[in-house]
Design a protein around this motif. Structure first.
Motif, PDB file in Angstrom:
ATOM      1  N   ARG A  41      20.831 -25.691  54.032  1.00  0.00           N
ATOM      2  CA  ARG A  41      21.810 -26.243  54.975  1.00  0.00           C
ATOM      3  C   ARG A  41      21.141 -27.216  55.952  1.00  0.00           C
ATOM      4  O   ARG A  41      21.659 -28.292  56.228  1.00  0.00           O
ATOM      5  CB  ARG A  41      22.548 -25.123  55.681  1.00  0.00           C
ATOM      6  CG  ARG A  41      23.472 -24.352  54.726  1.00  0.00           C
ATOM      7  CD  ARG A  41      24.424 -23.422  55.441  1.00  0.00           C
ATOM      8  NE  ARG A  41      25.172 -22.597  54.512  1.00  0.00           N
ATOM      9  CZ  ARG A  41      26.220 -23.009  53.786  1.00  0.00           C
ATOM     10  NH1 ARG A  41      26.640 -24.259  53.885  1.00  0.00           N
ATOM     11  NH2 ARG A  41      26.847 -22.197  52.966  1.00  0.00           N
ATOM     12  N   ASP A  42      19.968 -26.847  56.464  1.00  0.00           N
ATOM     13  CA  ASP A  42      19.240 -27.750  57.365  1.00  0.00           C
ATOM     14  C   ASP A  42      18.795 -29.018  56.634  1.00  0.00           C
ATOM     15  O   ASP A  42      18.915 -30.124  57.171  1.00  0.00           O
ATOM     16  CB  ASP A  42      18.019 -27.049  57.964  1.00  0.00           C
ATOM     17  CG  ASP A  42      18.390 -26.010  58.998  1.00  0.00           C
ATOM     18  OD1 ASP A  42      19.555 -25.980  59.456  1.00  0.00           O
ATOM     19  OD2 ASP A  42      17.501 -25.193  59.348  1.00  0.00           O
TER      20      ASP A  42
ATOM     21  N   SER B 282      21.810 -31.335  56.003  1.00  0.00           N
ATOM     22  CA  SER B 282      22.220 -32.007  57.244  1.00  0.00           C
ATOM     23  C   SER B 282      21.262 -33.148  57.570  1.00  0.00           C
ATOM     24  O   SER B 282      21.687 -34.233  57.982  1.00  0.00           O
ATOM     25  CB  SER B 282      22.265 -31.022  58.411  1.00  0.00           C
ATOM     26  OG  SER B 282      23.341 -30.145  58.260  1.00  0.00           O
TER      27      SER B 282
ATOM     28  N   GLN C   5      28.915 -37.760  58.809  1.00  0.00           N
ATOM     29  CA  GLN C   5      29.376 -36.523  59.453  1.00  0.00           C
ATOM     30  C   GLN C   5      30.104 -35.599  58.470  1.00  0.00           C
ATOM     31  O   GLN C   5      29.961 -34.382  58.536  1.00  0.00           O
ATOM     32  CB  GLN C   5      30.274 -36.833  60.648  1.00  0.00           C
ATOM     33  CG  GLN C   5      30.658 -35.597  61.449  1.00  0.00           C
ATOM     34  CD  GLN C   5      29.451 -34.892  62.047  1.00  0.00           C
ATOM     35  OE1 GLN C   5      28.621 -35.521  62.678  1.00  0.00           O
ATOM     36  NE2 GLN C   5      29.350 -33.584  61.854  1.00  0.00           N
TER      37      GLN C   5
ATOM     38  N   GLN D 187      27.548 -33.765  56.479  1.00  0.00           N
ATOM     39  CA  GLN D 187      26.886 -32.793  57.347  1.00  0.00           C
ATOM     40  C   GLN D 187      27.769 -31.561  57.530  1.00  0.00           C
ATOM     41  O   GLN D 187      27.275 -30.431  57.532  1.00  0.00           O
ATOM     42  CB  GLN D 187      26.562 -33.410  58.702  1.00  0.00           C
ATOM     43  CG  GLN D 187      25.439 -34.405  58.653  1.00  0.00           C
ATOM     44  CD  GLN D 187      25.113 -34.938  60.033  1.00  0.00           C
ATOM     45  OE1 GLN D 187      25.385 -34.298  61.047  1.00  0.00           O
ATOM     46  NE2 GLN D 187      24.529 -36.115  60.081  1.00  0.00           N
ATOM     47  N   ASP D 188      29.075 -31.787  57.691  1.00  0.00           N
ATOM     48  CA  ASP D 188      30.004 -30.656  57.813  1.00  0.00           C
ATOM     49  C   ASP D 188      29.994 -29.808  56.554  1.00  0.00           C
ATOM     50  O   ASP D 188      30.008 -28.573  56.623  1.00  0.00           O
ATOM     51  CB  ASP D 188      31.420 -31.151  58.100  1.00  0.00           C
ATOM     52  CG  ASP D 188      31.569 -31.750  59.495  1.00  0.00           C
ATOM     53  OD1 ASP D 188      30.649 -31.576  60.328  1.00  0.00           O
ATOM     54  OD2 ASP D 188      32.607 -32.401  59.741  1.00  0.00           O
TER      55      ASP D 188
ATOM     56  N   ALA E 152      27.540 -29.461  54.547  1.00  0.00           N
ATOM     57  CA  ALA E 152      26.267 -28.749  54.523  1.00  0.00           C
ATOM     58  C   ALA E 152      26.321 -27.479  55.362  1.00  0.00           C
ATOM     59  O   ALA E 152      25.666 -26.491  55.047  1.00  0.00           O
ATOM     60  CB  ALA E 152      25.146 -29.660  55.028  1.00  0.00           C
ATOM     61  N   GLN E 153      27.115 -27.496  56.428  1.00  0.00           N
ATOM     62  CA  GLN E 153      27.179 -26.329  57.302  1.00  0.00           C
ATOM     63  C   GLN E 153      28.292 -25.357  56.935  1.00  0.00           C
ATOM     64  O   GLN E 153      28.178 -24.159  57.175  1.00  0.00           O
ATOM     65  CB  GLN E 153      27.337 -26.774  58.751  1.00  0.00           C
ATOM     66  CG  GLN E 153      26.147 -27.557  59.265  1.00  0.00           C
ATOM     67  CD  GLN E 153      24.828 -26.834  59.048  1.00  0.00           C
ATOM     68  OE1 GLN E 153      24.673 -25.677  59.384  1.00  0.00           O
ATOM     69  NE2 GLN E 153      23.868 -27.526  58.449  1.00  0.00           N
TER      70      GLN E 153
END
Length: 129
Positions: free
Chosen positions: A100-101, A104, A111, A114-115, A117-118
């Motif tokens: 996840r890190d 991102s 964005q 990135q969302d 990924a989280q």
């Protein structure tokens, strides 16, 4: 987590390393209900494992159903004829945190990715040996 390498007969080996800079993967998966093809953008690799993300939504378990325990052939137009067979599994908690890190960081400019990924589903693909 840096790219990890294994020892295959004395040679250093990281089967997924060629996919590190690729933007889209093609996943051809053999399932009990038939063969399926899936294209995915949010993914990262540490060289030995591929971490694939899926969009959260009504069928947030669809990627897991497709990949967990099934044989998948990974390819990309960017890598030409190269393809690797792998099997999907759930990530360990350490793998999940790293993936996840890393996702991102890789997609810092987008964005929406990135969302994913989280918040999105996550499957670990390990090479078939």
């Amino acid at each position: 987590m840096a790219v990890e390498t294994g020892d295959a007969g004395g040679a250093s080996f990281a089967p997924f390393a060629p996919y590190d800079g690729v933007l889209m993967l093609r996943l051809d998966t053999q399932t009990p209900t038939g063969d399926r093809t899936y294209y995915v953008t949010p993914f990262v690799t540490d060289g030995n494992r591929m971490f694939v993300f899926d969009e959260p939504g009504d069928r947030s378990d669809a990627l897991e159903e497709l990949l967990i325990g099934n044989r998948t052939t990974i390819s990309s137009a960017s890598t030409g004829e190269l393809s690797i067979s792998a099997v999907g599994r759930y990530p360990t908690s350490d793998e999940e945190a790293w993936a996840r890190d890393a996702c991102s960081a890789r997609f810092f400019y987008d964005q929406a990715l990135q969302d994913l990924a989280q918040l999105g589903g996550l499957v670990t693909l390990t090479p078939e040996i």
